[in-house]
Design a protein around this motif. Structure first.
Motif, PDB file in Angstrom:
ATOM      1  N   UNK A  40     -22.899  34.070  -6.722  1.00  0.00           N
ATOM      2  CA  UNK A  40     -21.552  33.515  -6.769  1.00  0.00           C
ATOM      3  C   UNK A  40     -20.551  34.526  -7.308  1.00  0.00           C
ATOM      4  N   UNK A  41     -20.908  35.195  -8.381  1.00  0.00           N
ATOM      5  CA  UNK A  41     -19.991  36.188  -8.952  1.00  0.00           C
ATOM      6  C   UNK A  41     -19.775  37.350  -7.996  1.00  0.00           C
ATOM      7  N   UNK A  42     -20.807  37.725  -7.268  1.00  0.00           N
ATOM      8  CA  UNK A  42     -20.669  38.789  -6.267  1.00  0.00           C
ATOM      9  C   UNK A  42     -19.704  38.368  -5.165  1.00  0.00           C
ATOM     10  N   UNK A  43     -19.853  37.124  -4.679  1.00  0.00           N
ATOM     11  CA  UNK A  43     -18.969  36.627  -3.622  1.00  0.00           C
ATOM     12  C   UNK A  43     -17.523  36.522  -4.095  1.00  0.00           C
ATOM     13  N   UNK A  44     -17.319  36.065  -5.334  1.00  0.00           N
ATOM     14  CA  UNK A  44     -15.968  35.973  -5.881  1.00  0.00           C
ATOM     15  C   UNK A  44     -15.368  37.365  -6.033  1.00  0.00           C
ATOM     16  N   UNK A  45     -16.172  38.336  -6.438  1.00  0.00           N
ATOM     17  CA  UNK A  45     -15.696  39.713  -6.548  1.00  0.00           C
ATOM     18  C   UNK A  45     -15.296  40.260  -5.189  1.00  0.00           C
ATOM     19  N   UNK A  46     -16.124  40.033  -4.164  1.00  0.00           N
ATOM     20  CA  UNK A  46     -15.784  40.478  -2.814  1.00  0.00           C
ATOM     21  C   UNK A  46     -14.511  39.816  -2.305  1.00  0.00           C
ATOM     22  N   UNK A  47     -14.400  38.524  -2.500  1.00  0.00           N
ATOM     23  CA  UNK A  47     -13.228  37.793  -2.012  1.00  0.00           C
ATOM     24  C   UNK A  47     -11.955  38.264  -2.709  1.00  0.00           C
ATOM     25  N   UNK A  48     -12.044  38.504  -4.006  1.00  0.00           N
ATOM     26  CA  UNK A  48     -10.878  38.984  -4.748  1.00  0.00           C
ATOM     27  C   UNK A  48     -10.478  40.375  -4.274  1.00  0.00           C
ATOM     28  N   UNK A  49     -11.465  41.244  -4.095  1.00  0.00           N
ATOM     29  CA  UNK A  49     -11.173  42.586  -3.593  1.00  0.00           C
ATOM     30  C   UNK A  49     -10.555  42.551  -2.217  1.00  0.00           C
ATOM     31  N   UNK A  50     -11.095  41.714  -1.341  1.00  0.00           N
ATOM     32  CA  UNK A  50     -10.551  41.581   0.012  1.00  0.00           C
ATOM     33  C   UNK A  50      -9.113  41.073  -0.025  1.00  0.00           C
ATOM     34  N   UNK A  51      -8.846  40.112  -0.903  1.00  0.00           N
ATOM     35  CA  UNK A  51      -7.496  39.564  -1.016  1.00  0.00           C
ATOM     36  C   UNK A  51      -6.500  40.640  -1.414  1.00  0.00           C
ATOM     37  N   UNK A  52      -6.829  41.429  -2.436  1.00  0.00           N
ATOM     38  CA  UNK A  52      -5.890  42.435  -2.910  1.00  0.00           C
ATOM     39  C   UNK A  52      -5.710  43.574  -1.908  1.00  0.00           C
ATOM     40  N   UNK A  53      -6.770  43.956  -1.220  1.00  0.00           N
ATOM     41  CA  UNK A  53      -6.645  44.996  -0.197  1.00  0.00           C
ATOM     42  C   UNK A  53      -5.775  44.510   0.945  1.00  0.00           C
ATOM     43  N   UNK A  54      -6.032  43.288   1.435  1.00  0.00           N
ATOM     44  CA  UNK A  54      -5.240  42.778   2.559  1.00  0.00           C
ATOM     45  C   UNK A  54      -3.787  42.536   2.143  1.00  0.00           C
ATOM     46  N   UNK A  55      -3.553  42.074   0.918  1.00  0.00           N
ATOM     47  CA  UNK A  55      -2.194  41.892   0.435  1.00  0.00           C
ATOM     48  C   UNK A  55      -1.465  43.229   0.351  1.00  0.00           C
ATOM     49  N   UNK A  56      -2.141  44.252  -0.157  1.00  0.00           N
ATOM     50  CA  UNK A  56      -1.532  45.575  -0.249  1.00  0.00           C
ATOM     51  C   UNK A  56      -1.175  46.120   1.127  1.00  0.00           C
ATOM     52  N   UNK A  57      -2.063  45.937   2.091  1.00  0.00           N
ATOM     53  CA  UNK A  57      -1.788  46.407   3.452  1.00  0.00           C
ATOM     54  C   UNK A  57      -0.636  45.639   4.090  1.00  0.00           C
ATOM     55  N   UNK A  58      -0.537  44.340   3.823  1.00  0.00           N
ATOM     56  CA  UNK A  58       0.573  43.551   4.361  1.00  0.00           C
ATOM     57  C   UNK A  58       1.899  43.976   3.747  1.00  0.00           C
ATOM     58  N   UNK A  59       1.904  44.266   2.460  1.00  0.00           N
ATOM     59  CA  UNK A  59       3.121  44.755   1.811  1.00  0.00           C
ATOM     60  C   UNK A  59       3.520  46.100   2.391  1.00  0.00           C
ATOM     61  N   UNK A  60       2.552  46.974   2.593  1.00  0.00           N
ATOM     62  CA  UNK A  60       2.819  48.279   3.199  1.00  0.00           C
ATOM     63  C   UNK A  60       3.429  48.131   4.589  1.00  0.00           C
ATOM     64  N   UNK A  61       2.844  47.245   5.426  1.00  0.00           N
ATOM     65  CA  UNK A  61       3.370  47.023   6.766  1.00  0.00           C
ATOM     66  C   UNK A  61       4.783  46.460   6.713  1.00  0.00           C
ATOM     67  N   UNK A  62       5.045  45.561   5.763  1.00  0.00           N
ATOM     68  CA  UNK A  62       6.368  44.973   5.625  1.00  0.00           C
ATOM     69  C   UNK A  62       7.387  46.050   5.246  1.00  0.00           C
TER      70      UNK A  62
END
Length: 66
Positions: A40-62
């Motif tokens: 569970x902690x591994x999955x939460x870590x992956x999901x959090x990392x994915x969220x921040x990476x995708x958010x950063x890329x969306x901000x960059x594109x914007x």
């Protein structure tokens, strides 16, 4: 059709993540079993990392479009 499918996908996604969140001690749903804490902690870590990476890329594109 898309207005019906998107909420259904979101609903099932929330249901499928609840065992991992309850196993990590983030959420106690009571609806399903708790997954093992390590997984569970591994999955939460992956999901959090994915969220921040995708958010950063969306901000960059914007900012790039301006």
């Amino acid at each position: 059709m898309d207005k019906i499918i998107r909420p259904i996908i979101i609903f099932f996604a929330i249901l499928s993540i609840s065992p991992f969140l309850s196993g990590a001690g983030v959420m106690a749903s009571g609806l399903a079993f708790s997954a093992p804490a390590g997984l569970s902690k591994f999955m939460v870590t992956l999901a959090t990392g994915y969220f921040f990476v995708s958010l950063s890329l969306k901000i960059y594109e914007f900012l790039r479009k301006k």
